[in-house]
Scaffold this motif. Structure first.
Motif, PDB file in Angstrom:
ATOM      1  N   SER A 270       0.834  -1.197   0.000  1.00 48.58           N
ATOM      2  CA  SER A 270       0.000   0.000   0.000  1.00 48.58           C
ATOM      3  C   SER A 270       0.871   1.251   0.000  1.00 48.58           C
ATOM      4  N   SER A 271       0.313   2.336  -0.551  1.00 46.03           N
ATOM      5  CA  SER A 271       0.991   3.646  -0.595  1.00 46.03           C
ATOM      6  C   SER A 271       2.356   3.563  -1.278  1.00 46.03           C
ATOM      7  N   CYS A 272       2.496   2.661  -2.228  1.00 43.33           N
ATOM      8  CA  CYS A 272       3.754   2.486  -2.952  1.00 43.33           C
ATOM      9  C   CYS A 272       3.713   3.229  -4.288  1.00 43.33           C
ATOM     10  N   VAL A 273       4.875   3.491  -4.819  1.00 42.40           N
ATOM     11  CA  VAL A 273       5.015   3.992  -6.187  1.00 42.40           C
ATOM     12  C   VAL A 273       5.898   2.994  -6.928  1.00 42.40           C
ATOM     13  N   ILE A 274       5.312   2.269  -7.869  1.00 43.50           N
ATOM     14  CA  ILE A 274       6.004   1.170  -8.537  1.00 43.50           C
ATOM     15  C   ILE A 274       5.795   1.291 -10.044  1.00 43.50           C
ATOM     16  N   GLY A 275       6.838   1.041 -10.788  1.00 40.55           N
ATOM     17  CA  GLY A 275       6.717   1.095 -12.240  1.00 40.55           C
ATOM     18  C   GLY A 275       5.847  -0.028 -12.777  1.00 40.55           C
ATOM     19  N   GLU A 276       6.197  -1.268 -12.445  1.00 42.90           N
ATOM     20  CA  GLU A 276       5.443  -2.431 -12.917  1.00 42.90           C
ATOM     21  C   GLU A 276       5.359  -3.469 -11.800  1.00 42.90           C
ATOM     22  N   VAL A 277       4.217  -4.122 -11.711  1.00 40.61           N
ATOM     23  CA  VAL A 277       4.044  -5.247 -10.790  1.00 40.61           C
ATOM     24  C   VAL A 277       3.686  -6.465 -11.622  1.00 40.61           C
ATOM     25  N   TRP A 278       4.493  -7.514 -11.505  1.00 45.34           N
ATOM     26  CA  TRP A 278       4.250  -8.770 -12.218  1.00 45.34           C
ATOM     27  C   TRP A 278       3.888  -9.832 -11.193  1.00 45.34           C
ATOM     28  N   LEU A 279       2.655 -10.291 -11.250  1.00 46.62           N
ATOM     29  CA  LEU A 279       2.177 -11.305 -10.317  1.00 46.62           C
ATOM     30  C   LEU A 279       1.396 -12.341 -11.119  1.00 46.62           C
ATOM     31  N   ARG A 280       2.127 -13.309 -11.671  1.00 47.90           N
ATOM     32  CA  ARG A 280       1.516 -14.291 -12.563  1.00 47.90           C
ATOM     33  C   ARG A 280       2.239 -15.631 -12.461  1.00 47.90           C
ATOM     34  N   ARG A 281       1.591 -16.667 -13.014  1.00 55.15           N
ATOM     35  CA  ARG A 281       2.172 -17.992 -13.234  1.00 55.15           C
ATOM     36  C   ARG A 281       2.550 -18.706 -11.942  1.00 55.15           C
ATOM     37  N   GLY A 282       1.986 -18.301 -10.849  1.00 51.99           N
ATOM     38  CA  GLY A 282       2.243 -18.989  -9.596  1.00 51.99           C
ATOM     39  C   GLY A 282       0.961 -19.538  -9.014  1.00 51.99           C
ATOM     40  N   PRO A 283       1.040 -20.282  -7.911  1.00 50.34           N
ATOM     41  CA  PRO A 283      -0.174 -20.781  -7.256  1.00 50.34           C
ATOM     42  C   PRO A 283      -0.965 -19.645  -6.640  1.00 50.34           C
ATOM     43  N   ARG A 284      -2.214 -19.929  -6.323  1.00 55.49           N
ATOM     44  CA  ARG A 284      -3.067 -18.911  -5.733  1.00 55.49           C
ATOM     45  C   ARG A 284      -2.499 -18.428  -4.403  1.00 55.49           C
ATOM     46  N   MET A 285      -2.520 -17.121  -4.226  1.00 53.68           N
ATOM     47  CA  MET A 285      -1.998 -16.521  -3.011  1.00 53.68           C
ATOM     48  C   MET A 285      -2.858 -16.905  -1.809  1.00 53.68           C
ATOM     49  N   GLU A 286      -2.209 -17.233  -0.703  1.00 58.56           N
ATOM     50  CA  GLU A 286      -2.915 -17.559   0.532  1.00 58.56           C
ATOM     51  C   GLU A 286      -2.738 -16.397   1.498  1.00 58.56           C
ATOM     52  N   GLY A 287      -3.838 -15.699   1.790  1.00 54.91           N
ATOM     53  CA  GLY A 287      -3.762 -14.503   2.615  1.00 54.91           C
ATOM     54  C   GLY A 287      -4.199 -13.288   1.814  1.00 54.91           C
ATOM     55  N   MET A 288      -4.279 -12.154   2.461  1.00 55.14           N
ATOM     56  CA  MET A 288      -4.796 -10.943   1.823  1.00 55.14           C
ATOM     57  C   MET A 288      -3.744 -10.262   0.952  1.00 55.14           C
ATOM     58  N   LEU A 289      -4.223  -9.668  -0.162  1.00 55.25           N
ATOM     59  CA  LEU A 289      -3.398  -8.808  -1.012  1.00 55.25           C
ATOM     60  C   LEU A 289      -3.865  -7.375  -0.817  1.00 55.25           C
ATOM     61  N   ASN A 290      -2.961  -6.502  -0.407  1.00 53.21           N
ATOM     62  CA  ASN A 290      -3.308  -5.110  -0.107  1.00 53.21           C
ATOM     63  C   ASN A 290      -2.483  -4.187  -1.002  1.00 53.21           C
ATOM     64  N   LEU A 291      -3.172  -3.509  -1.938  1.00 54.01           N
ATOM     65  CA  LEU A 291      -2.525  -2.546  -2.836  1.00 54.01           C
ATOM     66  C   LEU A 291      -3.135  -1.154  -2.689  1.00 54.01           C
ATOM     67  N   ARG A 292      -3.717  -0.862  -1.563  1.00 52.81           N
ATOM     68  CA  ARG A 292      -4.429   0.407  -1.385  1.00 52.81           C
ATOM     69  C   ARG A 292      -3.507   1.620  -1.541  1.00 52.81           C
ATOM     70  N   ARG A 293      -4.044   2.621  -2.219  1.00 55.50           N
ATOM     71  CA  ARG A 293      -3.412   3.929  -2.370  1.00 55.50           C
ATOM     72  C   ARG A 293      -2.081   3.884  -3.122  1.00 55.50           C
ATOM     73  N   SER A 294      -1.778   2.799  -3.791  1.00 59.56           N
ATOM     74  CA  SER A 294      -0.533   2.707  -4.537  1.00 59.56           C
ATOM     75  C   SER A 294      -0.696   3.270  -5.945  1.00 59.56           C
ATOM     76  N   GLN A 295       0.429   3.662  -6.523  1.00 58.78           N
ATOM     77  CA  GLN A 295       0.465   4.144  -7.902  1.00 58.78           C
ATOM     78  C   GLN A 295       1.357   3.198  -8.703  1.00 58.78           C
ATOM     79  N   ILE A 296       0.753   2.517  -9.657  1.00 57.01           N
ATOM     80  CA  ILE A 296       1.460   1.508 -10.444  1.00 57.01           C
ATOM     81  C   ILE A 296       1.262   1.845 -11.924  1.00 57.01           C
ATOM     82  N   GLU A 297       2.344   1.929 -12.651  1.00 55.25           N
ATOM     83  CA  GLU A 297       2.235   2.254 -14.068  1.00 55.25           C
ATOM     84  C   GLU A 297       1.632   1.079 -14.848  1.00 55.25           C
ATOM     85  N   HIS A 298       2.157  -0.108 -14.626  1.00 59.27           N
ATOM     86  CA  HIS A 298       1.658  -1.291 -15.347  1.00 59.27           C
ATOM     87  C   HIS A 298       1.442  -2.416 -14.343  1.00 59.27           C
ATOM     88  N   LEU A 299       0.240  -2.973 -14.351  1.00 60.40           N
ATOM     89  CA  LEU A 299      -0.126  -4.050 -13.438  1.00 60.40           C
ATOM     90  C   LEU A 299      -0.330  -5.324 -14.246  1.00 60.40           C
TER      91      LEU A 299
END
Length: 488
Positions: A270-299
């Motif tokens: 959360s509250s991050c500034v990131i150019g690109e986030v790559w989240l693929r080709r893996g097993p399903r995440m166990e637990g919460m994913l929190n990306l609130r208030r972040s700025q991401i150019e490419h998701l």
């Protein structure tokens, strides 16, 4: 220190130091420092002797002094607290009986690769070159908080564990400054890795790392600043990853990664500034994913990796891949608690429009209106259902034509079978059931049929129903079209 007090092994190192010559005690290149407890006096060095060499060792004119030792057992604590060491120190594949204390020291270069240590104390250490700890095995915490390393920090293939009951992080790198890359590929830890406030001018490399601290923080990197990328392909993290407030101008690469923290937060960015986030080709995440208030150019986010709980409030992104139907993307917005967040729907709509998929964008907007409807009082929900059924909140305008044609057909057949009597027989125009029905359905258009005839009984009830439905249809069409046009 008197030379007469040295053992044969220490004398050999003492004589090699002025010319920077290497002393190798190993019986074989592939032997492990983990077996160093059994090494005898022929390859044992006292830490006090090494300290004396590094601080005030003999020098030879025209030569560069350096401490280069491999395969030795070092007894006692190597104490270099706040010392200034002008020569290169390389103690590779050595066995340390006690924790070296390098806190506040200033060194040219330090290489402990392949060594076995009970821990390392190096808070606020300054290294003018690189700090190489690759393939080391630590049986206790590594404390490098506040360290300043001008070159790279090498932690590849490092294993760090800590005794049971240890509460402090096993790898402390908070407020560290690294002038090049922080290389920690295939790092293996049992406890927390702390990188809060760290600054890495190059990339943070965690490819193939295995970090375990179930139910607790496994990687804490709040307000971390990286000059290039965070590379974590095939990362296995059992515990909570916290990247809140991090700055990564390149990419956060988590392809093929396994992120698990059941019952808690798997990753908070959360509250991050990131150019690109790559989240693929893996097993399903166990637990919460929190990306609130972040700025991401490419998701780059695969829907199948998303967990049951996702927090996306005020998340901003420019593009979203892979391009999949909105039916696969909408669940991630619906998993964000019970509150209605219109911003998430607008972001997803904009992402589809940038790819030219207007149909998908309309479906997202329709889903937004339906989600908003659930937050309204009963009368608002009722009116919402009417708008949805008739024109799909304006995003399915052809549905209005279908309703109009259906009602027109019902009315035309009913009035054709039983023509309503004329109000004034001599003055009434020729009766046309189609235009008479249109007169009833369309509130602002008159074909002169409706005022000339007066239906009775069941036909009168049908006429009233057609008038009411016509007004409802016209109102919902106007509301839907207005909403659509205003959004354009």
């Amino acid at each position: 220190m008197e030379i007469n007090d040295l053992t044969p092994a220490e004398l050999r190192v003492w004589q090699a130091f002025p010319r920077g010559e290497a002393v190798d005690f190993r019986a074989a290149r592939d032997e492990s420092a983990a077996d160093g407890a059994d090494w005898g006096p022929q390859r044992t060095l006292r830490a006090t002797v090494l300290r004396a060499l590094l601080l005030d060792g003999p020098v030879v004119g025209g030569e560069v002094a350096a401490l280069k030792v491999a395969g030795a057992r070092i007894t006692g604590a190597l104490d270099l607290r706040y010392a200034t060491v002008e020569s290169v120190a390389r103690l590779s594949q050595c066995r340390f009986d006690d924790v070296p204390d390098l806190s506040g020291a200033q060194l040219k270069y330090l290489n402990l690769s392949g060594s076995d240590l009970p821990g390392l104390a190096g808070a606020r250490i300054r290294v003018d070159g690189g700090l190489r700890l690759a393939k080391c095995r630590f049986r206790g915490p590594v404390r490098l908080g506040g360290a300043q390393i001008a070159g790279a920090l090498y932690l590849e293939d490092v294993e760090i564990t800590a005794p049971e009951g240890t509460e402090d992080p096993v790898l402390q790198l908070h407020q560290v400054t690294v002038g090049e890359d922080l290389c920690a590929s295939r790092l293996r830890t049992r406890g927390e890795v702390r990188l809060n406030g760290a600054t890495v001018s190059g990339s943070l490399r965690l490819e193939g790392a295995e970090l375990r601290h179930p139910g607790e923080f496994v990687l804490s990197a709040e307000a971390m600043e990286v000059g290039a990328n965070v590379l974590g392909r095939r990362l296995s993290a059992h515990g909570r990853i916290d990247l809140r407030g991090a700055r990564v101008p390149g990419r956060l690469d988590l392809l093929h990664s396994r992120l698990s923290n059941p019952g808690g937060t798997a990753i908070r960015a959360s509250s991050c500034v990131i150019g690109e986030v790559w989240l693929r080709r893996g097993p399903r995440m166990e637990g919460m994913l929190n990306l609130r208030r972040s700025q991401i150019e490419h998701l780059n986010l695969a829907p199948e990796m998303l967990p049951d709980q996702v927090r996306l409030l005020d998340l901003t992104y420019t593009s979203l891949t892979p391009h999949v139907p909105p039916e696969q993307r909408l669940p991630m917005l619906e998993r964000d608690e019970d509150t209605f967040d219109p911003h998430g729907y607008e972001q997803l709509t904009a992402a589809y429009r940038r790819t030219g998929d207007d149909h998908a964008a309309r479906l997202v907007q329709l889903a937004k209106q339906r989600r908003h409807r659930s937050t309204l009082p009963w009368y608002g929900r009722l009116w919402g259902h009417v708008q949805d059924a008739t024109v799909g909140y304006g995003f399915r305008p052809m549905r209005a034509l279908g309703w109009l044609l259906s009602l027109l057909a019902v009315g035309s057949v009913a009035f054709a079978l039983h023509q309503p009597p004329a109000l004034k027989a001599g003055e009434a125009p020729h009766f046309n059931p189609v235009f008479y029905t249109l007169d009833l359905l369309l509130p602002v258009i008159s074909f002169g049929q409706e005022p000339a005839f007066a239906p009775e009984g069941p036909q009168q009830a049908l006429a009233y129903a057609l008038v009411l439905l016509g007004w409802i249809l016209a109102t919902t069409v106007i509301a839907g079209v207005t909403r659509t046009v205003s959004r354009q």
